[in-house]
Write a protein that holds these residues in place. Structure first.
Motif, PDB file in Angstrom:
ATOM      1  N   HIS A  65       0.512   4.368   0.556  1.00  0.00           N
ATOM      2  CA  HIS A  65       0.417   5.310   1.669  1.00  0.00           C
ATOM      3  C   HIS A  65       1.102   4.773   2.921  1.00  0.00           C
ATOM      4  CE1 HIS A  65      -1.049   8.560   4.138  1.00  0.00           C
ATOM      5  NE2 HIS A  65      -1.542   7.678   4.988  1.00  0.00           N
ATOM      6  N   SER A  66       0.802   3.559   3.306  1.00  0.00           N
ATOM      7  CA  SER A  66       1.383   3.031   4.544  1.00  0.00           C
ATOM      8  C   SER A  66       2.895   2.829   4.421  1.00  0.00           C
ATOM      9  CB  SER A  66       0.701   1.721   4.951  1.00  0.00           C
ATOM     10  OG  SER A  66       0.951   0.714   3.995  1.00  0.00           O
ATOM     11  N   GLU A  67       3.373   2.481   3.215  1.00  0.00           N
ATOM     12  CA  GLU A  67       4.816   2.326   3.031  1.00  0.00           C
ATOM     13  C   GLU A  67       5.528   3.663   3.170  1.00  0.00           C
ATOM     14  OE1 GLU A  67       5.720   0.297  -0.599  1.00  0.00           O
ATOM     15  OE2 GLU A  67       4.655  -1.494  -0.023  1.00  0.00           O
ATOM     16  N   ASP A 105       0.855  -1.176   0.000  1.00  0.00           N
ATOM     17  CA  ASP A 105       0.000   0.000   0.000  1.00  0.00           C
ATOM     18  C   ASP A 105       0.894   1.229   0.000  1.00  0.00           C
ATOM     19  OD1 ASP A 105      -2.193   1.794   0.409  1.00  0.00           O
ATOM     20  OD2 ASP A 105      -1.730   1.776   2.548  1.00  0.00           O
TER      21      ASP A 105
END
Length: 185
Positions: free
Chosen positions: A133-135, A131
């Motif tokens: 965003h989360s990375e 993902d």
């Protein structure tokens, strides 16, 4: 990690922070190998002086690496991509983080070995594997907390008006000692 420019050095440093793994760095540029050592590489290997396959096999008890990041630029990728497929163990993964030029690129690979050994080839365009965003949030958190060191990789800075000098410095990295050349705006 192969061809450790800024992309490879960041991947090496991030690997050392996020997983409990030994990291080998393979390159022919002395200043990149020195920086890799300072950032925590367990086994910097100058492939112009030593056999990288022998070094990785010795480091892994003859098994090969579980994951190999190929971080070469587009120009050298046809020559460098075959090596990680020989460094990785059966069932291992080769993450292709280096770039390609537009259009077709022909790369000779030992496809039978890749198939029989069930080696996964994973193209990566940065922050797209899971993902995005989360990375990015995870990486920015490591930078903010001072865990992921970015400043040692910025070896040269140029004002925008000297962009041609910046590109020349980056192109001549063996002579200039460049890892990452930044532009100041």
């Amino acid at each position: 990690m192969l061809d450790t420019d800024a992309v490879g050095l960041h991947a090496q440093h991030l690997s050392g922070l996020t997983i409990n793994a030994r990291v080998a760095i393979i390159n022919t540029v002395p200043h990149a190998l020195d920086l890799a050592r300072r950032l925590g590489a367990d086994e910097p290997v100058d492939s112009s002086q030593a056999d990288p396959i022998a070094a990785v096999m010795a480091m892994t008890g003859g098994l090969g690496a579980e994951v190999v990041f190929e971080c070469a630029d587009a120009e050298s990728m046809p020559e460098t991509l075959p090596l990680p497929t020989r460094l990785v163990r059966r069932g291992g993964s080769v993450v292709i983080a280096g770039g390609f030029d537009e259009g077709e690129t022909t790369i000779a690979l030992e496809w039978q070995r890749i198939q029989i050994s069930e080696i996964r080839l994973i193209p990566s365009a940065s922050f797209a594997f899971q993902d995005i965003h989360s990375e990015k949030v995870a990486v920015l958190d490591l930078v903010t907390r001072g865990k992921l060191q970015t400043q040692p990789l910025v070896t040269h800075r140029f004002p925008l008006g000297r962009i041609k000098d910046a590109f020349a410095t980056a192109q001549e990295r063996r002579r200039t000692g460049a890892i990452f050349v930044g532009l100041e705006i």
